[in-house]
Enzyme design. Sequence first.
Site, PDB file in Angstrom:
ATOM      1  N   TRP A 130       0.845  -1.256   0.097  1.00  0.00           N
ATOM      2  CA  TRP A 130       0.339  -0.126  -0.464  1.00  0.00           C
ATOM      3  C   TRP A 130       1.151   1.437   0.067  1.00  0.00           C
ATOM      4  CZ3 TRP A 130      -1.785   2.552   4.657  1.00  0.00           C
ATOM      5  CH2 TRP A 130      -3.438   3.820   4.630  1.00  0.00           C
ATOM      6  N   ASP A 211      -1.229  -5.588   9.586  1.00  0.00           N
ATOM      7  CA  ASP A 211      -1.909  -4.661   8.897  1.00  0.00           C
ATOM      8  C   ASP A 211      -2.876  -5.457   8.627  1.00  0.00           C
ATOM      9  OD1 ASP A 211      -3.323  -3.211   7.476  1.00  0.00           O
ATOM     10  OD2 ASP A 211      -1.772  -2.185   5.985  1.00  0.00           O
ATOM     11  N   LYS A 246     -13.614  -1.019   5.855  1.00  0.00           N
ATOM     12  CA  LYS A 246     -14.310  -2.018   5.169  1.00  0.00           C
ATOM     13  C   LYS A 246     -15.241  -2.421   5.813  1.00  0.00           C
ATOM     14  CE  LYS A 246     -10.147  -0.202   3.536  1.00  0.00           C
ATOM     15  NZ  LYS A 246      -9.374   0.585   2.594  1.00  0.00           N
TER      16      LYS A 246
END
Length: 398
Positions: A130, A211, A246
């Site tokens: 990311w 993560d 999310k």
Amino acid sequence: MFSQVDAYPGDPILSLNEAFGHDPRPHKVNLSIGIYFDDDGRLPVMQAVRDAETAVLSDIGPRPYLPMAGTAAYRDAVQALVFGEHSAARREQRIATLQTLGGGGALRVGADFLKRYFRESTVWISDPSWDNHRVVFESAGFPVETYPYYDDATGGLRFDAMMQTIAALPPCSIVLLHACCHNPTGVDLSQSQWQALVPVLRERGLIAFVDMAYQGFGDGLDADAFAVRALTGAGVPTVVANSFSKNFSLYGERCGALSVVCATADEASRVFGQLTGTVRANYSNPPTHGARLVAQVLSTPPLRRAWEAELDSMRTRIATMRSQIHARLAPHVSGEKLSRYVAQRGMFTYTGLSAAQADTLRETHGVYLLRSGRMCVAGLNTRNVDTVAHAIAQVLTQ
Ligand code: LMR
């Protein structure tokens, strides 16, 4: 006074998402940012969240500052979700968990905390990762290097090369790992690959920083936490950043958590204290609303069941869209360039399209992908999948 300030070049994800918002073309399609949209192209409000919110709003009261670490109810519910209700580390009170401003806030608080105690360490992120991982850890003062990860030739994982690099890292190196639904590639380690990696991390004396922004979007809530639980069970010093952006569709509420797994309860209590001090130095204390909704849903059985069922249906819809784009591209793309659409997991597929091809898709066809070629499959729906497939086919034949 500020004349020497450079122009901000923008963020490769958020700036593109803003450009999409300003694009006047009605047929535009947003496959850039990692956001789940439903089949009508709308950002869903999950029913369990709506029900929790109705209850919370009917009982609205004064809003004092929360503790620096957030509320105990939230921290406890989150810890059970991430580590499992019956985790030994949890039972032994060896996990320090605190509420953070989304997963991004967890990464930053974790990075600031680690920088104080591991000044000489380097942070190792996957190649690619990311975009913001490098930004966060460099901003906290760490050098950031990459370990091999994605193999563009196969659309899969360079597992042997990854293992070789990690096995040679100096002790106390910090290895950033994606628990599931790797961002940006959609390529994850299998359970047996995690089982091979975990002892290497432990034996080298490395710190795992995991993560987990997409729990529930890979194979399910528990399956997606496999890596976290394997690391914790093996006694690897593990830091976990997780997010409810999310899987609760609560992007703007900035709900996340940071957990640090320690060797003893006493160590965890000191780490917890230092983490709260890190929060105080950054933003003092977290906000109330979103965390209240998450805690309510996670700890109220009917809401919890409804939330899990809706999350399952989101995951299933993404799988359907993967099959649909795969079928539409089959006449134009072959081999692993095609199979990756169904093989890769979570919200993203790394299409292999070049930055120039992504530019053409955006400028000529109004289809927004990241310039790295990352496609957010969760932005596809039954009405735009033909347009997207057609646009990709056109770009590929140019
Ligand atoms: C993404 O990767 O698109 C999301 O995680 C949103 C973000 O903040 O970058």
